[in-house]
Scaffold this active site. Structure first.
Site, PDB file in Angstrom:
ATOM      1  N   CYS A 161     -13.186  18.945  -7.304  1.00  0.00           N
ATOM      2  CA  CYS A 161     -13.061  20.070  -6.342  1.00  0.00           C
ATOM      3  C   CYS A 161     -13.504  19.676  -4.880  1.00  0.00           C
ATOM      4  CB  CYS A 161     -13.546  21.153  -6.953  1.00  0.00           C
ATOM      5  SG  CYS A 161     -12.648  21.681  -8.401  1.00  0.00           S
ATOM      6  N   HIS A 291     -18.606  27.314  -1.121  1.00  0.00           N
ATOM      7  CA  HIS A 291     -17.613  26.821  -2.272  1.00  0.00           C
ATOM      8  C   HIS A 291     -17.332  28.209  -3.201  1.00  0.00           C
ATOM      9  CE1 HIS A 291     -15.780  24.056  -4.731  1.00  0.00           C
ATOM     10  NE2 HIS A 291     -16.321  24.074  -5.759  1.00  0.00           N
ATOM     11  N   HIS A 325      -9.256  29.411  -6.243  1.00  0.00           N
ATOM     12  CA  HIS A 325      -9.786  27.950  -6.376  1.00  0.00           C
ATOM     13  C   HIS A 325      -8.763  26.948  -6.375  1.00  0.00           C
ATOM     14  CE1 HIS A 325     -12.269  24.754  -6.385  1.00  0.00           C
ATOM     15  NE2 HIS A 325     -13.261  24.899  -7.347  1.00  0.00           N
TER      16      HIS A 325
END
Lengths: 398, 260
Positions: A161, A291, A325
């Site tokens: 990620c 994040h 996400h």
């Protein structure tokens, strides 16, 4: 060591909020999430899906690259006038002097998932399956370069990620070392069963639209997205204009494969390096794009990291309640949200937050905010499995 | 571009497990022989961790460990063309069953940066680490990335490049027949063990990649994308001055000028 800034001279984005930067900006301003309940999974969760990808064809001459991930790549290249900007840049620099640095976590692995369902009696895959042009990581780079007619240096970074955040650092280094004069950075990641069932196996998927920083957060909503940005060096003796990449920081947790360091030491290290490379103090940062995945461990670890580096006044929010996400595309998606923040002087709230986790110390934005003072610099965090951390600083010319 | 020194090297491939075994072959003093590749058990890892790891991850960790003799906390570049094909096969197989289920360990091992993550934990290195691919030119891209990192950080950087063959049915889709891995430490300063310095440039004129001087290595060179590094490894081991052309993107070549 301070770095010289790079200007974002063009960019494009596609995600669950729609096609183009305007669609994302409007959804942010209207507090409209792109998350929807999943229809085709064996468990209940919410996803941030992009509409119209399956029907969006690749160029006939590049049909060997056909897979959903490259279809989303083409859709993104065709958005926000990005191709036009690349064509102009190609005239200026030449086809072999523009680097291409892209992030993805799963590339076209959906194709491999599909052909495993079609194995014959001997267990062999269909003969026309082309792994190199679809599943392989480099497929996204090869497709993007050929679609844009570019022949310079390039890379696919796949660090889970943080992938499409780290591309900014890599592009900067390749330009500084003289291997290219300008760079296209970006990331494309589509929803695959590897991601959905994988995160579910780790009990990290939310049963509701993800709620970063909420005391009842229970995991992520997986999303998909594409994003590209053209990075150019400032001309000597000319004033800077536009949003710039001002700094980057990268680190490793060296702690655990799928859980962040509880104190957020790696994340703090990445933010401190980014500040040093931008030659900025913490009080010169007016917004932190978290994040903020909405897993219990990420949000708490990141909050500890921010408390370690920043004072408690710096406004923060996670925008994953809007987009989900987007994994390997999260870095570029949130970098471009930071571009929208700087261009429109607007701070997005932490969407879907009902009850702020009282254990968090950061200043989480509970509502969209038109700041009183100019937002000059913002930081965007991206972390990933394997304990990989990347923080980027974007800002207006100082 | 400043010259960048290669101060440490390691290699793992059939018949070339470790520098001691590889040196006479890379120097052309012995012919390469196709032998079975042993099971690697990198001692840097605790036994329980080792058991959770695939051969692909152990291959990467082994060469990283051997190359970083003096300092394990370096920033690192991990380059692999195809990722962990054993994991890809297992996960896709699990997803074709009913109900669909993925092992949590296999899922976090499926990320391309799994070797990098395990390495950071084992080496206790909190430095930056990246994991990249450019298909068959992944070694060249790793070398380019490592050089840009040495130049920007002015610190030593560890490059680790590796690929491992697939099992059926993916073996028919991916052109890797032998395991191959190499690692090196790149630096702005020369040390006593230095194998020479390199300068990199992308070359569009040269039509063919360099071939191994030891012709018995030709088969191995074509068995794995990372094995395309063999002509460069021959030059470095013999501490020669030479220009090596490695495969790069869009049929171009990465020219590596090695000097002593």
């Amino acid at each position: 060591m301070p770095i010289s800034p790079l200007i974002i001279t063009a960019s494009s984005m596609v995600n669950a909020l729609g096609r183009g930067k305007k669609a994302t900006l409007e959804a942010l301003q209207q507090k409209r999430s792109g998350l929807q309940i999943a229809q085709h999974l064996e468990f209940s969760t919410w996803l941030g899906q992009v509409e119209g990808v399956d029907e969006y064809p690749l160029e006939k001459t590049l049909s060997q690259f056909n897979c959903r991930n490259n279809q989303l790549a083409k859709l993104t290249l065709d958005t926000d006038d990005f191709r036009h900007a690349v064509n102009q840049a190609t005239k200026k620099y030449g086809t072999d002097r523009i680097g291409v640095f892209l992030g993805t976590s799963t590339s076209g692995s959906e194709e491999t998932e599909k052909v495993y369902q079609q194995r014959d009696a001997n267990g062999d895959l269909p003969k026309d399956f082309n792994y190199q042009y679809t599943d392989n990581f480099s497929s996204l780079l090869d497709y993007t370069q050929q679609s844009l007619g570019l022949k310079g240096v390039g890379q696919v970074i796949s660090t889970a990620c943080s992938s499409s955040a780290k591309v900014f650092a890599t592009a900067h280094r390749h330009i500084e070392a003289g291997f290219c004069d300008a760079a296209i950075v970006g990331g494309v990641d589509t929803i695959t069963e590897i991601s959905t069932y994988g995160f579910h196996a780790l009990e990290l998927t939310s049963t509701q639209p993800c709620r970063p920083c909420d005391e009842n957060r229970d995991g992520i909503s997986i999303g998909e997205a594409g994003g590209y940005a053209l990075l150019e060096q400032a001309k000597t003796n000319e004033p800077l204009h536009g949003v710039c990449l001002k700094g980057y920081g990268e680190s490793s947790d060296a702690y655990h494969m799928s859980t962040p360091h509880p104190e957020g030491l790696g994340a703090a290290n990445a933010m401190q390096q980014a500040l040093a490379s931008a030659d900025l103090n913490t009080d010169e940062i007016q917004y932190i794009n978290l994040h903020g995945t909405a897993t219990p461990s990420n949000d708490s670890s990141e909050d500890n990291a921010i408390s370690h580096v920043f004072n408690k006044q710096t406004p923060c929010s996670s925008t994953k309640g809007w987009t989900g996400h987007t994994l390997g595309a999260a870095g570029i998606t949130e970098a471009l949200i930071c571009q929208l923040v700087l261009e429109n002087q607007f701070l997005p709230e932490n969407l879907n937050l009902l009850h702020l986790d009282p254990s968090l110390n950061s200043h989480i934005l509970l509502d969209n905010l038109q700041p009183e003072h100019q937002v000059e610099n913002v930081i965007s965090n991206s972390f990933g499995f394997g304990g990989t951390n990347c923080s980027l600083i974007f800002g207006l010319p100082s | 571009m400043k010259a960048i020194y290669i101060n440490s090297l390691s290699i793992a491939a059939p018949g070339l497990v470790g520098l001691e075994q590889a040196t006479p072959v890379l120097k052309g003093e012995q012919a390469w022989q196709s032998v079975e590749f042993p099971k690697l058990a990198p001692q840097l890892l605790p036994a329980n961790e080792r058991r959770r790891m695939t051969n692909y991850i152990k291959l990467a960790i082994s060469v990283a460990d051997q190359a970083s003799t003096s300092d394990k906390s370096l920033g690192a570049v991990f380059a692999s063309s195809y990722g962990d094909l054993y994991i890809t096969d297992h996960i896709c197989n699990s997803l074709s069953q009913t109900p669909k289920f993925i092992s949590p360990t296999q899922f976090h091992n499926s990320v391309h940066n799994a070797p990098s993550g395990y390495w950071a934990i084992a080496a206790k290195s909190t430095a930056a680490s990246t994991s990249l691919s450019t298909g068959d030119s992944s070694f060249s891209s790793g070398l380019l990335e490592a050089v840009t990192q040495v130049l920007s950080t002015e610190k030593d950087i560890l490059l680790v490049a590796y690929d491992y063959p697939a099992t059926a049915p993916l073996d028919k889709c991916v052109d890797i027949s032998e395991p191959f891995a190499t690692a090196c430490v790149l630096s702005l300063t020369k040390n006593n063990n230095s194998y020479g310095s390199i300068k990199l440039s992308v070359n569009n004129e040269e039509k063919t990649c360099s071939q191994c001087r030891n012709q018995s290595l030709n088969q191995l060179q074509n068995s794995n994308p990372i094995a395309q590094s063999l002509p460069l490894l021959e030059t470095l081991i013999t501490k020669s001055t030479n220009s090596v052309y490695l495969p790069y993107l869009n049929d171009s070549k990465l020219k590596v000028e090695v000097q002593q």
